[in-house]
Design a protein around this motif. Structure first.
Motif, PDB file in Angstrom:
ATOM      1  N   PRO A  27      19.030 -14.190  -4.144  1.00 45.91           N
ATOM      2  CA  PRO A  27      17.924 -13.967  -3.203  1.00 45.91           C
ATOM      3  C   PRO A  27      17.590 -12.491  -3.015  1.00 45.91           C
ATOM      4  CG  PRO A  27      19.842 -14.982  -2.119  1.00 45.91           C
ATOM      5  CD  PRO A  27      20.079 -15.064  -3.585  1.00 45.91           C
ATOM      6  N   GLU A  28      18.608 -11.650  -2.991  1.00 46.89           N
ATOM      7  CA  GLU A  28      18.340 -10.220  -2.795  1.00 46.89           C
ATOM      8  C   GLU A  28      17.496  -9.654  -3.944  1.00 46.89           C
ATOM      9  OE1 GLU A  28      21.762  -7.665  -2.566  1.00 46.89           O
ATOM     10  OE2 GLU A  28      20.519  -5.943  -2.002  1.00 46.89           O
ATOM     11  N   VAL A  29      17.842 -10.075  -5.176  1.00 45.09           N
ATOM     12  CA  VAL A  29      17.102  -9.586  -6.348  1.00 45.09           C
ATOM     13  C   VAL A  29      15.664 -10.114  -6.316  1.00 45.09           C
ATOM     14  CG1 VAL A  29      17.012  -9.582  -8.863  1.00 45.09           C
ATOM     15  CG2 VAL A  29      19.217  -9.481  -7.701  1.00 45.09           C
ATOM     16  N   MET A  30      15.517 -11.388  -5.949  1.00 40.74           N
ATOM     17  CA  MET A  30      14.181 -11.985  -5.866  1.00 40.74           C
ATOM     18  C   MET A  30      13.319 -11.202  -4.868  1.00 40.74           C
ATOM     19  SD  MET A  30      12.722 -14.699  -7.277  1.00 40.74           S
ATOM     20  CE  MET A  30      10.958 -14.540  -7.308  1.00 40.74           C
ATOM     21  N   ILE A  31      13.917 -10.875  -3.736  1.00 39.54           N
ATOM     22  CA  ILE A  31      13.169 -10.173  -2.686  1.00 39.54           C
ATOM     23  C   ILE A  31      12.813  -8.747  -3.126  1.00 39.54           C
ATOM     24  CG2 ILE A  31      13.320  -9.223  -0.337  1.00 39.54           C
ATOM     25  CD1 ILE A  31      14.958 -11.759   0.396  1.00 39.54           C
ATOM     26  N   THR A  32      13.776  -8.025  -3.706  1.00 40.57           N
ATOM     27  CA  THR A  32      13.444  -6.651  -4.158  1.00 40.57           C
ATOM     28  C   THR A  32      12.392  -6.690  -5.265  1.00 40.57           C
ATOM     29  OG1 THR A  32      15.559  -6.791  -5.312  1.00 40.57           O
ATOM     30  CG2 THR A  32      15.387  -5.140  -3.586  1.00 40.57           C
ATOM     31  N   ALA A  33      12.463  -7.724  -6.115  1.00 36.49           N
ATOM     32  CA  ALA A  33      11.468  -7.843  -7.189  1.00 36.49           C
ATOM     33  C   ALA A  33      10.067  -8.038  -6.605  1.00 36.49           C
ATOM     34  CB  ALA A  33      11.827  -9.006  -8.107  1.00 36.49           C
ATOM     35  N   LEU A  34       9.966  -8.888  -5.578  1.00 32.70           N
ATOM     36  CA  LEU A  34       8.655  -9.130  -4.948  1.00 32.70           C
ATOM     37  C   LEU A  34       8.150  -7.873  -4.249  1.00 32.70           C
ATOM     38  CD1 LEU A  34       9.125 -12.707  -3.425  1.00 32.70           C
ATOM     39  CD2 LEU A  34       7.697 -12.056  -5.379  1.00 32.70           C
ATOM     40  N   LEU A  35       9.073  -7.165  -3.574  1.00 39.03           N
ATOM     41  CA  LEU A  35       8.666  -5.946  -2.865  1.00 39.03           C
ATOM     42  C   LEU A  35       8.215  -4.873  -3.848  1.00 39.03           C
ATOM     43  CD1 LEU A  35      11.358  -5.756  -0.043  1.00 39.03           C
ATOM     44  CD2 LEU A  35       8.887  -6.067   0.247  1.00 39.03           C
ATOM     45  N   LYS A  36       8.906  -4.803  -4.988  1.00 36.38           N
ATOM     46  CA  LYS A  36       8.509  -3.805  -5.982  1.00 36.38           C
ATOM     47  C   LYS A  36       7.123  -4.130  -6.541  1.00 36.38           C
ATOM     48  CE  LYS A  36      11.192  -1.271  -8.439  1.00 36.38           C
ATOM     49  NZ  LYS A  36      12.297  -0.898  -9.337  1.00 36.38           N
ATOM     50  N   LEU A  37       6.908  -5.424  -6.789  1.00 34.61           N
ATOM     51  CA  LEU A  37       5.599  -5.861  -7.275  1.00 34.61           C
ATOM     52  C   LEU A  37       4.495  -5.418  -6.303  1.00 34.61           C
ATOM     53  CD1 LEU A  37       5.287  -7.474  -9.861  1.00 34.61           C
ATOM     54  CD2 LEU A  37       5.282  -9.567  -8.538  1.00 34.61           C
ATOM     55  N   ALA A  38       4.740  -5.629  -5.010  1.00 28.15           N
ATOM     56  CA  ALA A  38       3.763  -5.244  -3.995  1.00 28.15           C
ATOM     57  C   ALA A  38       3.567  -3.725  -3.988  1.00 28.15           C
ATOM     58  CB  ALA A  38       4.212  -5.734  -2.624  1.00 28.15           C
ATOM     59  N   ARG A  39       4.683  -3.003  -4.062  1.00 24.83           N
ATOM     60  CA  ARG A  39       4.613  -1.541  -3.991  1.00 24.83           C
ATOM     61  C   ARG A  39       3.837  -0.971  -5.184  1.00 24.83           C
ATOM     62  NH1 ARG A  39       8.115   2.475  -5.583  1.00 24.83           N
ATOM     63  NH2 ARG A  39       9.760   1.033  -6.185  1.00 24.83           N
ATOM     64  N   LEU A  40       4.153  -1.483  -6.381  1.00 19.37           N
ATOM     65  CA  LEU A  40       3.484  -0.976  -7.584  1.00 19.37           C
ATOM     66  C   LEU A  40       1.975  -1.244  -7.538  1.00 19.37           C
ATOM     67  CD1 LEU A  40       6.049  -2.057 -10.327  1.00 19.37           C
ATOM     68  CD2 LEU A  40       5.549   0.281  -9.592  1.00 19.37           C
ATOM     69  N   ASN A  41       1.588  -2.367  -6.947  1.00 25.79           N
ATOM     70  CA  ASN A  41       0.165  -2.723  -6.872  1.00 25.79           C
ATOM     71  C   ASN A  41      -0.524  -2.154  -5.624  1.00 25.79           C
ATOM     72  OD1 ASN A  41      -0.120  -4.335  -9.281  1.00 25.79           O
ATOM     73  ND2 ASN A  41       1.138  -5.879  -8.264  1.00 25.79           N
ATOM     74  N   HIS A  42       0.223  -1.390  -4.820  1.00 25.07           N
ATOM     75  CA  HIS A  42      -0.298  -0.893  -3.540  1.00 25.07           C
ATOM     76  C   HIS A  42      -0.856  -2.032  -2.693  1.00 25.07           C
ATOM     77  CE1 HIS A  42      -0.695   3.162  -5.686  1.00 25.07           C
ATOM     78  NE2 HIS A  42       0.223   3.320  -4.754  1.00 25.07           N
ATOM     79  N   MET A  43      -0.064  -3.094  -2.614  1.00 29.10           N
ATOM     80  CA  MET A  43      -0.526  -4.299  -1.922  1.00 29.10           C
ATOM     81  C   MET A  43       0.191  -4.396  -0.578  1.00 29.10           C
ATOM     82  SD  MET A  43      -0.377  -7.893  -3.918  1.00 29.10           S
ATOM     83  CE  MET A  43       1.271  -8.393  -3.432  1.00 29.10           C
ATOM     84  N   THR A  44      -0.530  -4.710   0.483  1.00 33.14           N
ATOM     85  CA  THR A  44       0.142  -4.889   1.772  1.00 33.14           C
ATOM     86  C   THR A  44       0.982  -6.163   1.721  1.00 33.14           C
ATOM     87  OG1 THR A  44      -1.958  -5.772   2.459  1.00 33.14           O
ATOM     88  CG2 THR A  44      -1.297  -3.727   3.496  1.00 33.14           C
ATOM     89  N   THR A  45       2.131  -6.127   2.404  1.00 31.94           N
ATOM     90  CA  THR A  45       3.023  -7.287   2.318  1.00 31.94           C
ATOM     91  C   THR A  45       2.680  -8.345   3.371  1.00 31.94           C
ATOM     92  OG1 THR A  45       4.590  -6.081   3.684  1.00 31.94           O
ATOM     93  CG2 THR A  45       4.960  -6.021   1.323  1.00 31.94           C
ATOM     94  N   LYS A  46       2.049  -7.906   4.473  1.00 29.78           N
ATOM     95  CA  LYS A  46       1.696  -8.877   5.524  1.00 29.78           C
ATOM     96  C   LYS A  46       0.194  -9.110   5.525  1.00 29.78           C
ATOM     97  CE  LYS A  46       5.224  -8.494   9.096  1.00 29.78           C
ATOM     98  NZ  LYS A  46       5.730  -7.157   9.435  1.00 29.78           N
ATOM     99  N   LEU A  47      -0.187 -10.362   5.742  1.00 32.17           N
ATOM    100  CA  LEU A  47      -1.616 -10.680   5.837  1.00 32.17           C
ATOM    101  C   LEU A  47      -1.884 -11.428   7.126  1.00 32.17           C
ATOM    102  CD1 LEU A  47      -2.432 -12.031   2.252  1.00 32.17           C
ATOM    103  CD2 LEU A  47      -2.887  -9.749   3.134  1.00 32.17           C
ATOM    104  N   LYS A  48      -3.131 -11.296   7.619  1.00 30.82           N
ATOM    105  CA  LYS A  48      -3.516 -12.097   8.779  1.00 30.82           C
ATOM    106  C   LYS A  48      -3.562 -13.563   8.351  1.00 30.82           C
ATOM    107  CE  LYS A  48      -5.567  -8.779  11.714  1.00 30.82           C
ATOM    108  NZ  LYS A  48      -6.245  -7.693  10.979  1.00 30.82           N
ATOM    109  N   LYS A  49      -3.283 -14.435   9.288  1.00 31.71           N
ATOM    110  CA  LYS A  49      -3.159 -15.866   8.972  1.00 31.71           C
ATOM    111  C   LYS A  49      -4.425 -16.432   8.326  1.00 31.71           C
ATOM    112  CE  LYS A  49      -0.244 -19.389  10.795  1.00 31.71           C
ATOM    113  NZ  LYS A  49       0.672 -19.735  11.839  1.00 31.71           N
ATOM    114  N   LEU A  50      -5.565 -16.112   8.899  1.00 32.54           N
ATOM    115  CA  LEU A  50      -6.827 -16.643   8.373  1.00 32.54           C
ATOM    116  C   LEU A  50      -7.091 -16.093   6.975  1.00 32.54           C
ATOM    117  CD1 LEU A  50      -9.325 -18.358   9.002  1.00 32.54           C
ATOM    118  CD2 LEU A  50     -10.423 -16.288   9.875  1.00 32.54           C
TER     119      LEU A  50
END
Ligand SMILES: [Zn+2]
Length: 403
Positions: A351-374
């Motif tokens: 799980p730790e690797v999965m989570i760091t992989a997802l966070l890295k993906l977001a960071r590299l794409n300059h993508m915000t990790t949280k979104l509004k529900k709608l």
């Protein structure tokens, strides 16, 4: 209303027609200028590429894209006159060439307006030529299949069929067969279109092969495609029969092997659960529903002898269908993403690797990790934050960010 539409289509003077078309293009450019100003302001204030990129995404998705659709519909009314005269060829040009040219004119102009700002925010270096090529490819990949299906359906309508039931079956069978065909044929061309080459790193290939063995899934061909200029970190799987896994080289360059393994384990999850086929079946379900409801409305009119109001009929016919193929489809996509994440953990990704992989993906794409529900309801993927929370929930592991 009907008179007004008739006037627009047939009686408007050509000069005025031309001016209105120019006006439609200018509205799109003007909107992009406002977007550029607003996004620059956000970046200046926050100095955060993530916030600026997120603002841009929101404008693109909820304003600029909608505006393009609305102006294309208006454009089609303005030019319909010239194409109704030319029979079948006119109709085909009307359905494919006109939207394509208009989309290219609008999007190339918008690209020229936003490009410098975008490059400054994200540090991308992709040439204008390559970006325009990508635009053209994207639109062709949508419009050509749609145009071919539309054309075949148009010709099929000329075949005289005795039974109404048979006619309905033909109407449903054509788009469904074509959708399967495109899904079988197109993946063959994706590597070429993306300028992908076989994955170079032999060690990594061996590591990824193991995932397929562990999952008991037919082995895929691995590709890498060049995205360093546009800074896109992504991996995707295509192919209903012979799966191909494509990994962007910007991600390969910036991720650890274990992280790449985690992301590909997610893709293997899509294959294991036959997600590509299920997406196609979901759409087939939509087409069947549409034709069934259409037949039902017709039956009601014939049976009772009463005519259903045109607008009410359209609302009954299209309302549920449009909901099903937009928000419904997106919800189904997000459900599949969750399943694929779960599968990655099932075949042994930590799980730790999965989570760091997802966070890295977001960071590299300059993508915000949280979104509004709608906002999230309109996305193909759950937000990174939601995916992490889900991984924590099923694994019992609690991620501590190391800041
Ligand atoms: Zn996925």
């Amino acid at each position: 209303m009907a008179n007004f539409i008739r006037f627009i289509i047939f009686d408007l003077p050509d000069g005025l027609r031309f001016l209105l078309i120019l006006f439609l293009i200018v509205i799109n450019y003007g909107a992009e200028f406002l977007v550029k100003r607003s996004v620059s302001k956000v970046y200046l204030k926050t100095n955060s590429p993530e916030e600026a990129v997120n603002k841009l995404r929101i404008y693109n998705q909820y304003i600029l894209a909608i505006l393009q659709i609305v102006t294309i519909v208006a454009l089609e009314f303005l030019v319909a006159k010239y194409f109704t005269l030319n029979g079948k060829t006119g109709r085909i040009l009307f359905m494919t060439l006109i939207p394509f040219v208009f989309l290219m004119v609008v999007n190339i102009g918008q690209l020229l307006i936003i490009n410098k700002t975008y490059q400054r925010i994200r540090g991308t270096t992709e040439s204008l030529f390559n970006q325009i090529r990508d635009l053209a490819l994207t639109f062709l990949l949508i419009l050509v299949p749609a145009g071919i299906i539309g054309t075949i359906m148009f010709f099929a309508r000329e075949i005289k069929v005795e039974s109404e039931a048979l006619e309905n079956i033909i109407t449903a069978a054509i788009p469904i067969t074509m959708m399967f065909l495109f899904n079988l044929i197109l993946p063959f061309f994706y590597p070429k279109l993306l300028k992908a080459v076989a994955l170079e790193d032999a060690g990594l290939r061996g590591l990824l092969d193991q995932l397929f063995v562990k999952a008991g899934v037919k082995r895929a061909q691995f590709y890498q495609w060049p995205t360093k200029g546009k800074k896109i970190a992504n991996a995707l799987v295509v192919g209903l029969v012979n799966p191909k896994v494509l990994i962007s080289d910007y991600y390969l360059e910036n991720a650890e092997p274990a992280e790449i393994e985690a992301i590909i384990a997610h893709e293997v999850g899509h294959l294991k659960h036959k997600h590509l086929l299920k997406r196609l079946l979901y759409l087939v379900g939509g087409i069947c529903e549409l034709i069934f409801v259409g037949a039902l409305l017709e039956w009601y009119e014939n049976y009772t002898g009463k005519e259903i109001n045109v607008y009410l009929g359209l609302a009954i016919l299209l309302g549920p269908f449009l909901f099903y193929i937009s928000l419904g489809l997106l919800k189904y996509y997000r459900h599949q993403e969750k399943k694929a994440d779960e599968f990655a953990l099932e075949i042994g990704v930590q799980p730790e690797v999965m989570i760091t992989a997802l966070l890295k993906l977001a960071r590299l794409n300059h993508m915000t990790t949280k979104l509004k529900k709608l906002d999230e309801r309109f996305q193909t993927h759950p937000s990174t934050a939601r995916r992490i929370a889900q991984i924590e929930k099923i694994s019992g592991y609690k991620y501590e960010s190391k800041h």
